[in-house]
Motif scaffolding. Structure first.
Motif, PDB file in Angstrom:
ATOM      1  N   TRP A  75       0.827  -1.219   0.000  1.00 42.06           N
ATOM      2  CA  TRP A  75       0.000   0.000   0.000  1.00 42.06           C
ATOM      3  C   TRP A  75       0.855   1.260   0.000  1.00 42.06           C
ATOM      4  O   TRP A  75       0.522   2.269  -0.599  1.00 42.06           O
ATOM      5  N   GLY A  76       1.962   1.203   0.706  1.00 45.53           N
ATOM      6  CA  GLY A  76       2.898   2.318   0.818  1.00 45.53           C
ATOM      7  C   GLY A  76       4.130   1.848   1.549  1.00 45.53           C
ATOM      8  O   GLY A  76       4.313   0.642   1.771  1.00 45.53           O
ATOM      9  N   MET A  77       4.976   2.789   1.945  1.00 44.65           N
ATOM     10  CA  MET A  77       6.167   2.454   2.713  1.00 44.65           C
ATOM     11  C   MET A  77       6.121   3.159   4.051  1.00 44.65           C
ATOM     12  O   MET A  77       5.669   4.305   4.152  1.00 44.65           O
ATOM     13  N   THR A  78       6.598   2.487   5.086  1.00 45.84           N
ATOM     14  CA  THR A  78       6.805   3.105   6.385  1.00 45.84           C
ATOM     15  C   THR A  78       8.247   3.580   6.469  1.00 45.84           C
ATOM     16  O   THR A  78       9.162   2.872   6.042  1.00 45.84           O
ATOM     17  N   LEU A  79       8.445   4.771   6.996  1.00 46.33           N
ATOM     18  CA  LEU A  79       9.791   5.299   7.237  1.00 46.33           C
ATOM     19  C   LEU A  79       9.858   5.833   8.653  1.00 46.33           C
ATOM     20  O   LEU A  79       8.820   6.001   9.311  1.00 46.33           O
ATOM     21  N   GLY A  80      11.089   6.123   9.115  1.00 47.29           N
ATOM     22  CA  GLY A  80      11.276   6.543  10.493  1.00 47.29           C
ATOM     23  C   GLY A  80      11.581   8.011  10.685  1.00 47.29           C
ATOM     24  O   GLY A  80      11.402   8.525  11.792  1.00 47.29           O
ATOM     25  N   THR A  81      12.060   8.700   9.641  1.00 47.40           N
ATOM     26  CA  THR A  81      12.469  10.096   9.786  1.00 47.40           C
ATOM     27  C   THR A  81      12.087  10.883   8.545  1.00 47.40           C
ATOM     28  O   THR A  81      11.780  10.310   7.485  1.00 47.40           O
ATOM     29  N   ALA A  82      12.159  12.205   8.679  1.00 50.71           N
ATOM     30  CA  ALA A  82      11.889  13.068   7.525  1.00 50.71           C
ATOM     31  C   ALA A  82      12.942  12.868   6.440  1.00 50.71           C
ATOM     32  O   ALA A  82      12.629  12.902   5.244  1.00 50.71           O
ATOM     33  N   VAL A  83      14.188  12.672   6.841  1.00 44.15           N
ATOM     34  CA  VAL A  83      15.260  12.479   5.857  1.00 44.15           C
ATOM     35  C   VAL A  83      15.059  11.160   5.109  1.00 44.15           C
ATOM     36  O   VAL A  83      15.231  11.085   3.891  1.00 44.15           O
ATOM     37  N   GLN A  84      14.684  10.104   5.823  1.00 46.22           N
ATOM     38  CA  GLN A  84      14.376   8.839   5.151  1.00 46.22           C
ATOM     39  C   GLN A  84      13.200   9.013   4.194  1.00 46.22           C
ATOM     40  O   GLN A  84      13.198   8.454   3.096  1.00 46.22           O
ATOM     41  N   ARG A  94       5.438   7.363  -3.205  1.00 50.41           N
ATOM     42  CA  ARG A  94       4.502   8.482  -3.131  1.00 50.41           C
ATOM     43  C   ARG A  94       3.502   8.343  -1.991  1.00 50.41           C
ATOM     44  O   ARG A  94       2.641   9.207  -1.839  1.00 50.41           O
ATOM     45  N   ARG A  95       3.568   7.300  -1.192  1.00 49.80           N
ATOM     46  CA  ARG A  95       2.740   7.199   0.012  1.00 49.80           C
ATOM     47  C   ARG A  95       3.621   6.735   1.158  1.00 49.80           C
ATOM     48  O   ARG A  95       4.180   5.637   1.111  1.00 49.80           O
ATOM     49  N   VAL A  96       3.754   7.571   2.180  1.00 51.02           N
ATOM     50  CA  VAL A  96       4.647   7.289   3.305  1.00 51.02           C
ATOM     51  C   VAL A  96       3.879   7.414   4.612  1.00 51.02           C
ATOM     52  O   VAL A  96       3.192   8.411   4.855  1.00 51.02           O
ATOM     53  N   LEU A  97       4.002   6.397   5.440  1.00 52.41           N
ATOM     54  CA  LEU A  97       3.559   6.434   6.816  1.00 52.41           C
ATOM     55  C   LEU A  97       4.815   6.562   7.670  1.00 52.41           C
ATOM     56  O   LEU A  97       5.612   5.625   7.732  1.00 52.41           O
ATOM     57  N   MET A  98       5.027   7.729   8.263  1.00 49.43           N
ATOM     58  CA  MET A  98       6.201   7.917   9.105  1.00 49.43           C
ATOM     59  C   MET A  98       5.824   7.516  10.520  1.00 49.43           C
ATOM     60  O   MET A  98       5.109   8.238  11.215  1.00 49.43           O
ATOM     61  N   ALA A  99       6.265   6.357  10.944  1.00 50.52           N
ATOM     62  CA  ALA A  99       5.887   5.806  12.244  1.00 50.52           C
ATOM     63  C   ALA A  99       6.745   6.446  13.332  1.00 50.52           C
ATOM     64  O   ALA A  99       7.457   5.775  14.079  1.00 50.52           O
ATOM     65  N   ASN A 100       6.626   7.767  13.401  1.00 48.78           N
ATOM     66  CA  ASN A 100       7.426   8.536  14.331  1.00 48.78           C
ATOM     67  C   ASN A 100       6.852   9.941  14.394  1.00 48.78           C
ATOM     68  O   ASN A 100       6.062  10.340  13.533  1.00 48.78           O
ATOM     69  N   GLN A 101       7.294  10.687  15.393  1.00 49.13           N
ATOM     70  CA  GLN A 101       6.853  12.070  15.517  1.00 49.13           C
ATOM     71  C   GLN A 101       7.666  12.967  14.575  1.00 49.13           C
ATOM     72  O   GLN A 101       8.870  12.754  14.389  1.00 49.13           O
ATOM     73  N   PHE A 122       1.213  11.644   2.877  1.00 52.46           N
ATOM     74  CA  PHE A 122       2.100  11.510   4.032  1.00 52.46           C
ATOM     75  C   PHE A 122       1.291  11.498   5.315  1.00 52.46           C
ATOM     76  O   PHE A 122       0.314  12.238   5.467  1.00 52.46           O
ATOM     77  N   TYR A 123       1.733  10.644   6.253  1.00 50.67           N
ATOM     78  CA  TYR A 123       1.132  10.556   7.579  1.00 50.67           C
ATOM     79  C   TYR A 123       2.254  10.501   8.606  1.00 50.67           C
ATOM     80  O   TYR A 123       3.265   9.819   8.396  1.00 50.67           O
ATOM     81  N   CYS A 124       2.085  11.179   9.741  1.00 45.39           N
ATOM     82  CA  CYS A 124       3.055  11.062  10.829  1.00 45.39           C
ATOM     83  C   CYS A 124       2.317  10.921  12.150  1.00 45.39           C
ATOM     84  O   CYS A 124       1.091  11.042  12.220  1.00 45.39           O
ATOM     85  N   MET A 125       3.075  10.657  13.225  1.00 46.08           N
ATOM     86  CA  MET A 125       2.497  10.399  14.531  1.00 46.08           C
ATOM     87  C   MET A 125       2.611  11.616  15.449  1.00 46.08           C
ATOM     88  O   MET A 125       3.549  12.399  15.336  1.00 46.08           O
ATOM     89  N   VAL A 126       1.650  11.729  16.357  1.00 40.00           N
ATOM     90  CA  VAL A 126       1.723  12.719  17.439  1.00 40.00           C
ATOM     91  C   VAL A 126       1.331  12.028  18.735  1.00 40.00           C
ATOM     92  O   VAL A 126       0.524  11.093  18.736  1.00 40.00           O
ATOM     93  N   ASP A 127       1.920  12.486  19.844  1.00 41.05           N
ATOM     94  CA  ASP A 127       1.553  11.921  21.141  1.00 41.05           C
ATOM     95  C   ASP A 127       1.550  12.956  22.264  1.00 41.05           C
ATOM     96  O   ASP A 127       1.420  12.601  23.433  1.00 41.05           O
TER      97      ASP A 127
END
Length: 403
Positions: A75-84, A94-101, A122-127
Motif C-alpha cells: 500500500w505504501g512504505m513506512t519510514l522513520g524520519t523526515a530524511v528517510q 509516493r505514500r509514506v507512513l512515518m511511524a514517528n513524531q 504523508f502521515y506522521c504520529m503525534v503523542d
C-alpha cells in the motif's frame, strides 16, 4: 553514515561477476530467490489477513527493494524520519507512513516541501499537545494540511500516549488545529516482552481498536475509513488476528508494517518466525534468510583460531555475533560451499572477527566465509551497496543503499 561499498569490477565479455572471483570482500550479499520468496510471502499473508502492507523501509533503505515491495502490492512504505522520507520520495515512493513524531522545524520543512507535490501522501504520529501545537502553527503558516495519527504506547515502552484519556484529549487538541487532519491511530507492540508478551500484545491491540472505535463514534477522524496500524517484524500475526477479531478491517484501513521480513535473518527474527509458525498451523513455510556478509580468512595465527576480515563496521552485533555458515574457495567457480556452522565468532573488533575453528575444518588464507546476521537493519546501515546474487553467486544487480 554507511561506509562500505563492495567493488565489483566488470568482467571481460559476457562473463557474469561472481562473488568468489570478482567482488572485493567483505560484501553485503542478498540472495535473490529468498528475497523474492519473502516479498511474496508477506504480501500474501497480509492480504489474506484483510489488511494492507506498508513495509518499514528503514530496514534496508534500499530503493530497489522498495520498488519490489510496491510492485508486489504494498500500500505504501513506512519510514522513520523526515530524511528517510525524502530519500524514499526521490526513489519514487509516493505514500509514506512515518511511524514517528515529526519534530523540529527543519524536519517539518522537508515534509512541507514534499507536500507541494499533490501526488505525495504523508502521515506522521503525534503523542503530545506541544507537538500538535507546533505542527498546527507551522503547516498553517504554509497553507498546508498535515495528516497526523495518534500514537498509543505502553508504560515503559517507546513513544505514545500512555492512557486512553490522553488519547481522547489529544484528539480534541488535533481537531482544534485547522492545519491538521486526524487520520488514524497507531501503536507499536515490539517493546512488549517477557513471559506474558503474547497475552499483553493481544490486550494492547484490542485496546488500540477500542480507542479507534471510540474516536470514530465521536466523529474525531477526518477520514470515513481511518487508518489503524501496528506490527513490527516479530508479532505481526498477533496484530493481524487482533484487528480481525475486533472487526477493525470493515471500519478501518488496517495497516501492518513489518520491515525485516524482506531479507529476514539467522537470529532474532528467525526465532520469532519459528514462533509464528508454531502459532499458525495454516502457515506451512515461513520466511527465508536472504542476507549474508561474505569475508576472507586473513590470518591463522594459532591452532583452532582464525581472524576474518569482518568487523563492527561491516555487520550488526547488537543482537548476536555473526554466524559462520559456509566456506568457499577463493576464485573457484562454481562455488561449492562447505558447512562451517560449527565454527563460532567469539568477538568482533572494528574490522576483525575472532573465530574458533571447529575440529575437522581446515582453513587456508583467502578462504571465503559467509556469515548470517541477526537484526538486519543495523547490517544494512553499514553499507552503501549490496550484491544481489543468483543461485550460482553471480551478481545480478548492485543495490544502492541510502542513509
Amino acid at each position: 553514515m554507511p561506509l562500505n561499498t563492495a567493488l565489483v569490477p566488470k568482467g571481460a565479455g559476457k562473463r557474469a561477476d561472481n562473488l568468489v572471483r570478482d567482488v572485493s570482500l567483505p560484501a553485503l550479499v542478498i540472495h535473490r530467490a529468498a528475497l523474492e520468496h519473502n516479498i511474496r510471502w508477506m504480501q500474501d499473508f497480509v492480504t489474506r489477513s484483510g489488511a494492507v502492507l506498508a513495509p518499514h523501509g528503514k530496514t534496508s533503505m534500499a530503493p530497489a527493494l522498495f520498488r519490489r515491495q510496491l510492485e508486489q502490492g504494498a500500500w505504501g512504505m513506512t519510514l522513520g524520519t523526515a530524511v528517510q522520507t525524502r530519500a524514499a520520495y526521490a526513489a519514487g515512493v509516493r505514500r509514506v507512513l512515518m511511524a514517528n513524531q515529526l519534530v523540529g522545524q527543519p524536519n517539518m520543512a522537508l515534509i512541507a516541501e514534499l507536500q507541494t507535490d499533490p501526488a505525495f501522501e504523508f502521515y506522521c504520529m503525534v503523542d503530545h499537545p506541544d507537538n500538535v501545537a507546533a505542527l498546527g502553527a507551522f503547516f498553517a503558516e504554509r497553507g498546508q494540511r498535515l495528516n497526523v495519527m495518534i500514537e498509543y504506547g505502553v508504560v515503559g515502552g517507546r513513544c505514545g500516549c500512555r492512557t486512553e484519556e490522553q488519547v481522547l484529549a489529544l484528539a480534541a487538541a488535533i481537531n482544534a488545529q485547522p492545519a491538521l487532519a486526524l487520520t488514524g491511530i497507531e501503536g507499536y507492540e515490539g517493546v512488549i516482552r517477557g513471559d506474558t508478551a503474547i497475552s499483553e500484545i493481544r490486550a494492547f491491540a484490542a485496546s488500540l481498536v477500542r480507542l479507534a472505535l471510540h474516536l470514530q463514534k465521536d466523529g474525531a477522524f477526518a477520514l470515513d475509513k481511518p487508518i489503524i496500524t501496528a506490527s513490527g517484524s516479530a508479532w505481526y500475526d498477533l496484530i493481524a488476528e487482533a484487528f480481525a477479531a475486533e472487526s477493525a478491517s470493515g471500519r478501518f484501513l488496517s495497516v501492518l508494517r513489518p520491515g525485516s521480513y524482506v531479507v529476514h535473518d539467522h537470529g532474532i527474527y528467525k526465532e520469532a518466525q519459528c514462533c509464528v509458525l508454531d502459532r499458525r498451523s495454516d502457515l506451512h513455510e515461513g520466511l527465508r534468510p536472504a542476507l549474508e556478509v561474505w569475508a576472507h580468512v586473513q590470518s591463522l595465527p594459532e591452532p583452532g583460531f582464525a581472524v576474518v576480515a569482518l568487523g563492527k563496521r561491516d555487520v550488526a552485533y547488537d543482537a548476536g555475533l555473526p554466524m559462520p555458515l559456509k566456506r568457499y574457495r577463493e576464485g573457484v567457480v562454481p562455488a561449492l560451499g562447505d558447512d562451517v556452522s560449527e565454527c563460532r565468532v567469539t568477538a568482533v573488533m572494528d574490522q576483525h572477527a575472532f573465530m574458533t575453528v571447529a575440529p575437522g575444518i581446515e582453513l587456508t588464507i583467502g578462504d571465503i566465509i559467509s556469515f548470517g546476521t541477526s537484526h538486519p537493519c543495523l547490517t544494512f546501515d553499514k553499507w552503501r551497496v549490496g550484491c544481489l546474487v543468483d543461485e550460482q553467486f553471480n551478481v545480478v544487480e548492485q543495490l544502492d543503499i541510502e542513509f
